[in-house]
Scaffold this motif. Structure first.
Motif, PDB file in Angstrom:
ATOM      1  N   GLU A 256       0.827  -1.205   0.000  1.00 34.49           N
ATOM      2  CA  GLU A 256       0.000   0.000   0.000  1.00 34.49           C
ATOM      3  C   GLU A 256       0.866   1.262   0.000  1.00 34.49           C
ATOM      4  N   GLY A 257       0.592   2.147  -0.939  1.00 41.20           N
ATOM      5  CA  GLY A 257       1.285   3.426  -1.004  1.00 41.20           C
ATOM      6  C   GLY A 257       2.614   3.388  -1.719  1.00 41.20           C
ATOM      7  N   ALA A 258       3.048   2.215  -2.174  1.00 40.19           N
ATOM      8  CA  ALA A 258       4.356   2.099  -2.819  1.00 40.19           C
ATOM      9  C   ALA A 258       4.239   2.361  -4.316  1.00 40.19           C
ATOM     10  N   GLU A 259       5.233   3.020  -4.851  1.00 34.92           N
ATOM     11  CA  GLU A 259       5.282   3.245  -6.290  1.00 34.92           C
ATOM     12  C   GLU A 259       5.752   1.971  -6.980  1.00 34.92           C
ATOM     13  N   ILE A 260       5.138   1.637  -8.112  1.00 35.85           N
ATOM     14  CA  ILE A 260       5.486   0.414  -8.815  1.00 35.85           C
ATOM     15  C   ILE A 260       6.587   0.731  -9.822  1.00 35.85           C
ATOM     16  N   ALA A 261       7.780   0.252  -9.533  1.00 40.52           N
ATOM     17  CA  ALA A 261       8.926   0.483 -10.412  1.00 40.52           C
ATOM     18  C   ALA A 261       9.139  -0.740 -11.290  1.00 40.52           C
ATOM     19  N   MET A 262       9.590  -0.486 -12.504  1.00 43.08           N
ATOM     20  CA  MET A 262       9.931  -1.558 -13.422  1.00 43.08           C
ATOM     21  C   MET A 262      11.158  -2.310 -12.903  1.00 43.08           C
ATOM     22  N   PRO A 263      11.221  -3.639 -13.041  1.00 37.36           N
ATOM     23  CA  PRO A 263      12.415  -4.356 -12.616  1.00 37.36           C
ATOM     24  C   PRO A 263      13.665  -3.860 -13.354  1.00 37.36           C
ATOM     25  N   TYR A 266      16.192  -5.682 -16.666  1.00 34.16           N
ATOM     26  CA  TYR A 266      15.474  -6.938 -16.930  1.00 34.16           C
ATOM     27  C   TYR A 266      14.886  -6.979 -18.332  1.00 34.16           C
ATOM     28  N   PHE A 267      13.990  -6.043 -18.640  1.00 38.92           N
ATOM     29  CA  PHE A 267      13.413  -6.001 -19.980  1.00 38.92           C
ATOM     30  C   PHE A 267      14.421  -5.391 -20.959  1.00 38.92           C
ATOM     31  N   PRO A 268      14.579  -5.948 -22.155  1.00 40.12           N
ATOM     32  CA  PRO A 268      15.461  -5.344 -23.151  1.00 40.12           C
ATOM     33  C   PRO A 268      15.031  -3.912 -23.461  1.00 40.12           C
ATOM     34  N   GLY A 269      15.970  -2.963 -23.322  1.00 47.49           N
ATOM     35  CA  GLY A 269      15.650  -1.566 -23.571  1.00 47.49           C
ATOM     36  C   GLY A 269      14.625  -1.005 -22.611  1.00 47.49           C
ATOM     37  N   ASP A 270      14.443  -1.635 -21.453  1.00 50.07           N
ATOM     38  CA  ASP A 270      13.417  -1.227 -20.488  1.00 50.07           C
ATOM     39  C   ASP A 270      12.032  -1.145 -21.130  1.00 50.07           C
ATOM     40  N   ASP A 271      11.793  -2.056 -22.061  1.00 57.18           N
ATOM     41  CA  ASP A 271      10.511  -2.108 -22.744  1.00 57.18           C
ATOM     42  C   ASP A 271       9.742  -3.337 -22.259  1.00 57.18           C
ATOM     43  N   PRO A 276      11.991 -10.777 -21.757  1.00 51.87           N
ATOM     44  CA  PRO A 276      13.255 -10.664 -21.034  1.00 51.87           C
ATOM     45  C   PRO A 276      14.119 -11.916 -21.212  1.00 51.87           C
ATOM     46  N   PRO A 277      15.420 -11.751 -21.452  1.00 50.78           N
ATOM     47  CA  PRO A 277      16.305 -12.916 -21.575  1.00 50.78           C
ATOM     48  C   PRO A 277      16.688 -13.453 -20.203  1.00 50.78           C
ATOM     49  N   ASN A 278      16.957 -14.740 -20.137  1.00 46.86           N
ATOM     50  CA  ASN A 278      17.433 -15.358 -18.903  1.00 46.86           C
ATOM     51  C   ASN A 278      18.967 -15.340 -18.930  1.00 46.86           C
TER      52      ASN A 278
END
Length: 308
Positions: A256-263, A266-271, A276-278
């Motif tokens: 609750e109240g936390a901003e959701i940040a992208m991992p 992880y994602f190529p080009g942050d897209d 995502p590659p392993n």
């Protein structure tokens, strides 16, 4: 040699389709050897996904492995069918008299709680103490590792201001360790947690740190006196596990109240639309394969001699 699983366990068909050697009870009975007995104390809500992840890693060795699934005795799983739990899991109180070559204790999504506030903490500390007489080697993962190192050494966990979430580079601090045999000098590891354990406090407890990240801190710690390893991150994760967590958080199940940040990283080009590659799979197999090998080299043939 294959890993021994019940043929009706979902992991049996999943791993067989991936090319992992698996076998049922009848085939195992025809092999005149003692398999390594490995237990998985599964504290994660998605039991089946976690079973697949760890069975995949510990089953990829030349040794015959017999996997036993264990749960907390009174805690009821809410995200896995009761029929699955009844058929495949044994409560800890039913296995207390058994001996195991190895035990994996998973993480649990309860980081915001103080250890003593966890509903099954008393029984879990009983598990920790039981490992010293009934388990040859224990592997504590994420929260499970933090809980175990806290129990035996008093090392505290610290809440973070933001979730550590993504793929982070880690340095190999102990290339001579048999657990890191074949490891690169650095490697990528998935991280997903709201807490940390700090390097000075772990070192003050006299415990060697094997893998460490300048960004996210200690990752793999050895505890020779208790025949244990503690890993605070997630080499066992599938390629898409962080993506699943990200989508879940976006859907509203976040703290609750936390901003959701992208991992991170992880994602190529942050897209997020790209697959995502392993980049950690080989090191995951190395680590768990090395752990199994060390167990095989040192465990007594007579399991009742464990801890003596």
């Amino acid at each position: 040699m294959p890993i021994k699983l019940p043929e009706s366990l979902p992991a049996f068909s999943v791993l067989r389709n991936e090319g992992v050697m698996v076998m049922g009870e009848d085939m195992a009975a025809r092999q005149d050897i003692r398999p390594l007995r490995i237990a998985l104390l599964n504290l994660m809500p998605k039991k089946i996904q976690t079973e697949n992840q760890f069975a995949r890693l510990i089953g990829a060795t030349p040794l015959q492995i017999e996997l036993s699934l264990v749960r907390m005795s009174e805690h009821q799983a809410r995200n896995t069918a009761a029929e699955h739990m009844e058929e495949f899991y044994r409560p800890f109180q039913d296995v207390k008299d058994d001996y195991f070559d190895g035990l994996v204790i998973t993480g649990a999504p309860i980081e915001h709680l103080a250890f003593q506030d966890v509903t099954y903490w008393d029984e879990l500390t009983e598990v920790f103490d039981w490992t010293q007489t009934h388990v040859h080697s224990t592997f504590g993962v994420c929260w499970g590792g933090m809980a175990m190192i806290n129990h035996f050494h008093g090392v505290p966990k610290h809440m973070l201001g933001a979730k550590l979430f993504g793929c982070y580079r880690h340095m190999n601090f102990a290339p001579q360790s048999p657990y890191l045999r074949g490891f690169s000098d650095d490697m990528i590891m998935p991280v997903s947690r709201w807490t940390e354990m700090r390097k000075p406090e772990i070192e003050a407890a006299g415990l060697p740190i094997l893998l460490h990240s300048d960004e996210v801190g200690p990752a793999l710690v050895e505890d020779p006196a208790h025949r244990a390893l503690y890993i605070f991150n997630h080499l066992e994760y599938d390629s898409g596990t962080l993506n699943d967590e990200y989508r879940r958080d976006l859907a509203g199940n976040q703290v609750e109240g936390a901003e959701i940040a992208m991992p991170v990283n992880y994602f190529p080009g942050d897209d997020p639309a790209r697959v995502p590659p392993n980049r950690w799979r080989s090191h995951a197999h190395l680590l768990y394969g090395n752990w199994i090998n060390e167990i095989y080299q040192s465990t007594p043939y007579d399991l009742t001699q464990i801890g003596r």
